[in-house]
Every structure is written in structure tokens, then in C-alpha cells.
Design a protein around this motif. Structure first.
Motif, PDB file in Angstrom:
ATOM      1  N   VAL A 134       0.809  -1.224   0.000  1.00  0.00           N
ATOM      2  CA  VAL A 134       0.000   0.000   0.000  1.00  0.00           C
ATOM      3  C   VAL A 134       0.836   1.265   0.000  1.00  0.00           C
ATOM      4  CG1 VAL A 134      -1.685   1.343   1.330  1.00  0.00           C
ATOM      5  CG2 VAL A 134      -1.997  -1.108   1.029  1.00  0.00           C
ATOM      6  N   ASP A 135       1.939   1.282   0.738  1.00  0.00           N
ATOM      7  CA  ASP A 135       2.729   2.521   0.806  1.00  0.00           C
ATOM      8  C   ASP A 135       4.208   2.188   0.897  1.00  0.00           C
ATOM      9  OD1 ASP A 135       2.477   5.632   1.407  1.00  0.00           O
ATOM     10  OD2 ASP A 135       4.071   4.821   2.662  1.00  0.00           O
ATOM     11  N   ILE A 136       4.999   2.841   0.036  1.00  0.00           N
ATOM     12  CA  ILE A 136       6.435   2.615   0.003  1.00  0.00           C
ATOM     13  C   ILE A 136       7.185   3.954   0.013  1.00  0.00           C
ATOM     14  CG2 ILE A 136       6.533   2.414  -2.515  1.00  0.00           C
ATOM     15  CD1 ILE A 136       8.463   0.295   0.081  1.00  0.00           C
ATOM     16  N   GLY A 137       6.548   4.964   0.656  1.00  0.00           N
ATOM     17  CA  GLY A 137       7.189   6.270   0.797  1.00  0.00           C
ATOM     18  C   GLY A 137       6.885   7.200  -0.360  1.00  0.00           C
ATOM     19  N   LEU A 171      14.590  -4.680   4.809  1.00  0.00           N
ATOM     20  CA  LEU A 171      13.296  -4.454   5.446  1.00  0.00           C
ATOM     21  C   LEU A 171      13.303  -3.190   6.294  1.00  0.00           C
ATOM     22  CD1 LEU A 171      12.502  -8.140   6.410  1.00  0.00           C
ATOM     23  CD2 LEU A 171      11.304  -6.757   4.704  1.00  0.00           C
ATOM     24  N   GLY A 172      14.443  -2.852   6.876  1.00  0.00           N
ATOM     25  CA  GLY A 172      14.544  -1.619   7.647  1.00  0.00           C
ATOM     26  C   GLY A 172      14.344  -0.391   6.786  1.00  0.00           C
ATOM     27  N   ASN A 177      10.573   4.092   5.449  1.00  0.00           N
ATOM     28  CA  ASN A 177      10.005   4.991   4.450  1.00  0.00           C
ATOM     29  C   ASN A 177       8.490   4.876   4.306  1.00  0.00           C
ATOM     30  OD1 ASN A 177      12.231   6.498   2.765  1.00  0.00           O
ATOM     31  ND2 ASN A 177      13.049   4.474   3.258  1.00  0.00           N
ATOM     32  N   SER A 178       7.904   3.806   4.830  1.00  0.00           N
ATOM     33  CA  SER A 178       6.474   3.599   4.658  1.00  0.00           C
ATOM     34  C   SER A 178       5.678   4.282   5.765  1.00  0.00           C
ATOM     35  CB  SER A 178       6.149   2.106   4.650  1.00  0.00           C
ATOM     36  OG  SER A 178       4.758   1.895   4.540  1.00  0.00           O
ATOM     37  N   ILE A 180       2.861   3.141   6.640  1.00  0.00           N
ATOM     38  CA  ILE A 180       2.242   2.005   7.343  1.00  0.00           C
ATOM     39  C   ILE A 180       3.268   0.870   7.371  1.00  0.00           C
ATOM     40  CG2 ILE A 180      -0.219   2.498   7.065  1.00  0.00           C
ATOM     41  CD1 ILE A 180      -0.158   0.967   4.452  1.00  0.00           C
ATOM     42  N   PRO A 181       4.316   1.028   8.177  1.00  0.00           N
ATOM     43  CA  PRO A 181       5.456   0.094   8.133  1.00  0.00           C
ATOM     44  C   PRO A 181       5.097  -1.346   8.448  1.00  0.00           C
ATOM     45  CG  PRO A 181       5.576   1.562  10.055  1.00  0.00           C
ATOM     46  CD  PRO A 181       4.508   2.103   9.160  1.00  0.00           C
ATOM     47  N   ARG A 182       4.141  -1.567   9.358  1.00  0.00           N
ATOM     48  CA  ARG A 182       3.784  -2.937   9.715  1.00  0.00           C
ATOM     49  C   ARG A 182       3.206  -3.674   8.511  1.00  0.00           C
ATOM     50  NH1 ARG A 182      -1.005  -5.165  11.322  1.00  0.00           N
ATOM     51  NH2 ARG A 182      -0.910  -7.075  12.584  1.00  0.00           N
ATOM     52  N   GLU A 183       2.285  -3.011   7.785  1.00  0.00           N
ATOM     53  CA  GLU A 183       1.690  -3.638   6.608  1.00  0.00           C
ATOM     54  C   GLU A 183       2.729  -3.844   5.518  1.00  0.00           C
ATOM     55  OE1 GLU A 183      -1.760  -1.938   4.951  1.00  0.00           O
ATOM     56  OE2 GLU A 183      -3.013  -2.259   6.708  1.00  0.00           O
ATOM     57  N   ALA A 184       3.590  -2.851   5.296  1.00  0.00           N
ATOM     58  CA  ALA A 184       4.589  -2.957   4.232  1.00  0.00           C
ATOM     59  C   ALA A 184       5.527  -4.127   4.483  1.00  0.00           C
ATOM     60  CB  ALA A 184       5.376  -1.652   4.119  1.00  0.00           C
ATOM     61  N   ARG A 185       6.062  -4.209   5.703  1.00  0.00           N
ATOM     62  CA  ARG A 185       6.952  -5.327   6.041  1.00  0.00           C
ATOM     63  C   ARG A 185       6.196  -6.656   5.942  1.00  0.00           C
ATOM     64  NH1 ARG A 185      11.512  -6.599   9.496  1.00  0.00           N
ATOM     65  NH2 ARG A 185      11.236  -8.710  10.319  1.00  0.00           N
ATOM     66  N   GLY A 186       4.974  -6.673   6.475  1.00  0.00           N
ATOM     67  CA  GLY A 186       4.203  -7.908   6.491  1.00  0.00           C
ATOM     68  C   GLY A 186       3.904  -8.439   5.106  1.00  0.00           C
ATOM     69  N   ASP A 187       3.560  -7.550   4.170  1.00  0.00           N
ATOM     70  CA  ASP A 187       3.229  -8.018   2.825  1.00  0.00           C
ATOM     71  C   ASP A 187       4.452  -8.556   2.092  1.00  0.00           C
ATOM     72  OD1 ASP A 187       0.498  -7.735   2.823  1.00  0.00           O
ATOM     73  OD2 ASP A 187       0.540  -5.666   2.127  1.00  0.00           O
ATOM     74  N   ILE A 188       5.613  -7.954   2.309  1.00  0.00           N
ATOM     75  CA  ILE A 188       6.824  -8.455   1.652  1.00  0.00           C
ATOM     76  C   ILE A 188       7.218  -9.813   2.230  1.00  0.00           C
ATOM     77  CG2 ILE A 188       9.279  -8.020   1.280  1.00  0.00           C
ATOM     78  CD1 ILE A 188       8.543  -5.010   1.177  1.00  0.00           C
ATOM     79  N   ILE A 189       7.118  -9.956   3.558  1.00  0.00           N
ATOM     80  CA  ILE A 189       7.380 -11.253   4.173  1.00  0.00           C
ATOM     81  C   ILE A 189       6.360 -12.288   3.681  1.00  0.00           C
ATOM     82  CG2 ILE A 189       7.443 -12.527   6.353  1.00  0.00           C
ATOM     83  CD1 ILE A 189       9.831 -10.719   5.953  1.00  0.00           C
ATOM     84  N   SER A 190       5.111 -11.838   3.470  1.00  0.00           N
ATOM     85  CA  SER A 190       4.072 -12.750   2.980  1.00  0.00           C
ATOM     86  C   SER A 190       4.418 -13.290   1.593  1.00  0.00           C
ATOM     87  CB  SER A 190       2.722 -12.022   2.938  1.00  0.00           C
ATOM     88  OG  SER A 190       2.317 -11.624   4.228  1.00  0.00           O
TER      89      SER A 190
END
Length: 553
Positions: A134-137, A171-172, A177-178, A180-190
Motif C-alpha cells: 500500500v505505501d512505500i514512501g 526491510l529496515g 520509508n512507509s 504504514i510500516p507494519r503492513e509494508a513489512r508484512g506483505d513483503i514477508i508474505s
């Protein structure tokens, strides 16, 4: 059994069983992503894709779940990524990642993740997946950018996991930069996790059948797919067919032109003559244009052939560089789907000349992305970013009405009102069919929808209209059918949304949308009286349209 040995009937049956099992592997891979994704646009809408590739990086099978833009760009991504990090440098436990629009799915919000599959220390294939983060900065979801660098953080091809160890540095940077960092990290790990699930299923399949290589199966799949696709193309009348369409553009209309040549079992499309790249973020990299143009051709010509490297090879889409359909870096590309998702209807416009009476009318086209954010307004109303989609109508078909509020050509669903309101402080006050929005005809175009949204708290909403397309011109009918209604967008304070910029919805006001309808098929006067009366009963059309357009007495 090897690739050069003639196949017996039993071998052919066995290969087809393996082929179907491979498609199932891809589908389980995609469904794993649906289960574990953090972002609602992935988890609820299915804005993703997954596939299995051979040792050379050629797509063998794709998941049914997913979008053509994702899967057909990803079909080229694996080879492109391996040019940056060669296969002979990979070890078990490695995973590659990039969000480069020109290597992946066309804008920085889509990450492609590739996982090699090893058997006896040797790479036998790859699992790949992609989804929307959703958001990458940067500017976020907006067409306001003047270059791709403004649109978010762009990652070249790198390792998301190195020999089984997660790359926390990568991931850091994502989370720093996001918004919504939790969602951004979570979707990439997903994405990585779904590939791991696909890898497990693939290795189990190979062990079950005692396979040490996928190449014989790949050769079988590619030979059968190429032959079937070329045979389907050969049934079309050879010739040159042209079509063009006009889109709203950002601040001026844009033209997209296609010249299709059919012959010798191949379809070639030249997009030269289309408008030059725009200064705002509605440009489309050629790979994304090729993905959707190929889809538009294949669904009409060879829908029975599974989608893979070979079935796509007979469809060739070209364009000179620097056009709106073939933008080069560093052009801004956030809303690239506005152009890309117009291409299937353009391809169908060409094919309607070669296949008269067999091609559906134009559809609403580009997804209306509802990118809504809220400004921080104290303890009662914190900042947020919400992403959803609004769907228009499909074009009427040669023997039935168009589907209403259906995402064609992307195929994604919507985030339900219940979920959308649970993840962001928004209230959906209205969401219903838009009467009369489908084009009249013997078969009526699918309806768009009317949506009304306001903030749940007393705060300003920022709305990006980057994907609000067909505000000026509706989807055209086919074979005498009438055009669908264009879309409309406004704010209840009197502001009309006429461009693809950013708009402020003041506290207490609402965003009101009507998405475009699909075009009609065949003359309206040939529509049966019973169907018109049924439309009236269901509220699909009004009395005025029934009497004036369909001649209902």
C-alpha cells in the motif's frame, strides 16, 4: 523419459496430470498469500499473482487467482532479475526481490519476489509471486509525481533472504520509508512465505514422481501450448486491423493507437502513434502494456490454452520508446494501470474486425483506486492511509448482458465495506448500482456503482483521483449498441473532480462517485420486452430509458 523421446499415450496422460498438478501448486501458492497478507487490497481483493518457472526462468504455470497485469509482467520478471543476480551465484535459502517498475509490474508499489528451487544441489526451477504494497514512501498513491524517484523508494534486484537469513537491512529501509510500516513489512514477508509454500509443494510433487528435473515437463507444456495458440490464431482471417481510443489523461486527453497484424500463427501489435509520455504519473512501462495487451488478445483468441511462456510467445506487442505506453525511466508511473487496462479493449476493437459478432462491447476499463488518507487531527483522529477499489461495468456480450460492477480486465475484487471501515476511520454511506449507467442495446452493458464516503472522525480526507478514468467519455457499444455512461466524481461541498490530482474533503463533507458503465451490444430496439420490464423491476434502468431508448410502451 526425456524431451526428445516420442511420447506414448500413457506418457501424454502422465504429463497432463503433472501439468495440472503444477497449476495446483501455483494456486496453493497464491492462496497462501491470500491467507497471510497484511494489506486488505491483497488479502480481500486478490491483487496479486503467483507462478512456477523452469530452470531457465520461463513461466510454466500461473495461479488462476491474480491479475493479468501482475502475472504477465512477472512472466518476464524472473529472467530479467536473473540478469542482475545470475543463477550460478544463488544458494539454497536465497530469495530475490525488486520493485523496479521496468523489471516488475510497472510501478513501485508492486514487489516481485523470486525463490529458486534446488534438487540435489542444482536449481530446477523458481517460484515467483507479486503483490501490491500500500505505501512505500514518496508521494504515495498519486499521479502528482514528476519522476519515479518522487513516487517511492525503488529497490534494485537484491536478496530478501541470504542462505536462509532474512535481510533486515532491506526491510529496515522499507519500514523507515512507509507510512504504514507494519503492513509494508508484512506483505513483503508474505510474498516470501507464499513462495516457500509453493516450493514445498513443488518439491513434494517432484519427489512423488521421482523427478530430478522439470525440463521434460516444461518442453511438453511449451510445445502443446505453442501449438494450440498458433492453431487458434491461424483460424482468424489474416490481415491488418487498426483501432484507437481516447482517454481523459491527466490535464489533456491522450490517444492510444494499435495496428494489429494477424498471419502465420502470430499476432503482432504496434502501438506506435500513441501519445508521448506524460509529465505526470499515468505513464505505462512497455512491460505492463505488453501484459494487458496480450491478455486482451488471448482471452478472445485462445482462452482454452493455459497461460504460460509459450502461449504468450505468439503474441508480440511493440512500441517505440518514450510513448505513454512505453515510458522510459525516470518517468512517473504510479497510475500506469489507467493506460495499461485500456489496452484489452483496444485489442478487442481490432479483433472485432476479424471476429465480427463475437467480441463484447467496451468495458469501464481502469480500476478506480480509492486512495484516501486522513490528516492528523489530534487524539481523536490520527493519520491513516486506506486503499480500496471501485468497479465499473463490463461491456455487453454477444449473447448476454454485461456483468455489473466487475473488474475487467484486472479481475480483482473489492475490499468489503465491513473490512474497509474496520481498517480505516471511514464511513461508506452508500454503495449501490447506478441505474442507466450500462449502455443500451439488444444486450445491456453492465452497470457501474454509486458510492458515498465520509470520514468517521472530524478530520480532512485527502483523495487521489489518479485512477478516475472515463469521466469525459463512456465505454463504446458494439454492433449498434450504445455507449455506457461516463463516470462522475464530486465532493458534497460543490467541488467537481475533473482531473487526476489530489482533492481535500473538508470535515463533515463526503466523496460521491459514480463509476462508468459498460457499452451495449446490438441495437437497443431488439432487446426483448420481458428483459426491459425485468430491468425496470430490479431498478437497473429508469422508466425514461425504458420508454425512450428501448421503445417500451
Amino acid at each position: 523419459m526425456n524431451a526428445t523421446t516420442p511420447l506414448s499415450d500413457a506418457d501424454i496422460i502422465a504429463m497432463n496430470v503433472l501439468w495440472n498438478r503444477l497449476i495446483s501448486v501455483s494456486e496453493e501458492q497464491a492462496n497462501a498469500l491470500l491467507r497471510v497478507a497484511f494489506g486488505a487490497i491483497v488479502r480481500e481483493s486478490g491483487d496479486l499473482s503467483a507462478g512456477v518457472f523452469d530452470a531457465e526462468g520461463r513461466m510454466m504455470a500461473q495461479a488462476v487467482t491474480g491479475t493479468p497485469g501482475h502475472v504477465n509482467t512477472m512472466a518476464r520478471s524472473v529472467c530479467a532479475m536473473l540478469e542482475h543476480i545470475p543463477a550460478d551465484t544463488l544458494v539454497e535459502g536465497d530469495v530475490l526481490v525488486t520493485n523496479d517498475p521496468w523489471l516488475g509490474a510497472g510501478h513501485v508499489f508492486d514487489f516481485v519476489v523470486v525463490t529458486p528451487a534446488f534438487v540435489n544441489g542444482r536449481i530446477v526451477g523458481y517460484l515467483a509471486s507479486t503483490c501490491h504494497v500500500v505505501d512505500i514512501g514518496g508521494l504515495g498513491w498519486s499521479a502528482e509525481g514528476r519522476s519515479v524517484q518522487e513516487e517511492g523508494v525503488l529497490f534494485p534486484v537484491m536478496k530478501l533472504r541470504k542462505a536462509g537469513v532474512l535481510n533486515e537491512d532491506f526491510l529496515g529501509i522499507v519500514t523507515a520509508n512507509s507510512r504504514i510500516p507494519r503492513e509494508a513489512r508484512g506483505d513483503i514477508i508474505s510474498l516470501m512465505s507464499c513462495n516457500d509454500e509453493g516450493l514445498k509443494r513443488l518439491l513434494d510433487l517432484m519427489a512423488e514422481y521421482e523427478l530430478t528435473s522439470l525440463q521434460p515437463l516444461a518442453a511438453f507444456i511449451f510445445e502443446r501450448s505453442a501449438t494450440a495458440t498458433r492453431e487458434a490464431i491461424a483460424r482468424l482471417p489474416a490481415g491488418i486491423y487498426s483501432a484507437d481510443t481516447t482517454l481523459d489523461g491527466y490535464d489533456a486527453p491522450i490517444e492510444i493507437r494499435a495496428r494489429m497484424t494477424i498471419g502465420d500463427g502470430v499476432i503482432e501489435v504496434d502501438l506506435a502513434g500513441s501519445s508521448p509520455a506524460a509529465p505526470r504519473g499515468i505513464n505505462c512501462p512497455l512491460g505492463y502494456s505488453q501484459a494487458y495487451a496480450s491478455f486482451g488478445i488471448k482471452v478472445a483468441v485462445a482462452p482454452h490454452v493455459p497461460n504460460n511462456h509459450a502461449s504468450l510467445e505468439a503474441i508480440r506487442i511493440t512500441a517505440p520508446s518514450g510513448l505513454i505506453v512505453s515510458a522510459e525511466r525516470p518517468a512517473p508511473v504510479t497510475a500506469r494501470h489507467v493506460v495499461g487496462q485500456a489496452l484489452p479493449d483496444l485489442m478487442l476493437g481490432c479483433l472485432a474486425q476479424a471476429m465480427p459478432g463475437q467480441i463484447l462491447a467496451e468495458s469501464a476499463g481502469a480500476l478506480w483506486v480509492l486512495a484516501i488518507s486522513g490528516e492528523d487531527a489530534g487524539p481523536e483522529a490520527r493519520s491513516f492511509a486506506s486503499l480500496n477499489v471501485a468497479l465499473g461495468g463490463m461491456g455487453a456480450r454477444p449473447a448476454s448482458d454485461g456483468l455489473s460492477t466487475t473488474a475487467f480486465p484486472s479481475g480483482v475484487g473489492v475490499v468489503s465495506v465491513e473490512v474497509a471501515e474496520s481498517v480505516a476511520p471511514l464511513i461508506y454511506e452508500r454503495k449501490e448500482f447506478a441505474p442507466d449507467s450500462g449502455g443500451a442495446g439488444k444486450w445491456r452493458g453492465g452497470l457501474g456503482q454509486e458510492i458515498r464516503i465520509r470520514a468517521a472522525k472530524d478530520q480532512v480526507l485527502i483523495v487521489s483521483a489518479a485512477a478516475f478514468e472515463r469521466l469525459r467519455r463512456g465505454a463504446e457499444g458494439r454492433e449498434g449498441g450504445l455507449s455506457g455512461l461516463p463516470g462522475a466524481a464530486r465532493i458534497t461541498d460543490g467541488t467537481e473532480i475533473t482531473s487526476k490530482g489530489l482533492y481535500r474533503v473538508p470535515p463533515g463533507e463526503a466523496l460521491v462517485l459514480r463509476t462508468p458503465g459498460g457499452g451495449g451490444f446490438g441495437p437497443a430496439t431488439e432487446r426483448g420486452k420481458e428483459r426491459v420490464e425485468d430491468d425496470l423491476r430490479r431498478g437497473m434502468i429508469t422508466q425514461a430509458v425504458a420508454h425512450e431508448t428501448y421503445r417500451l410502451k
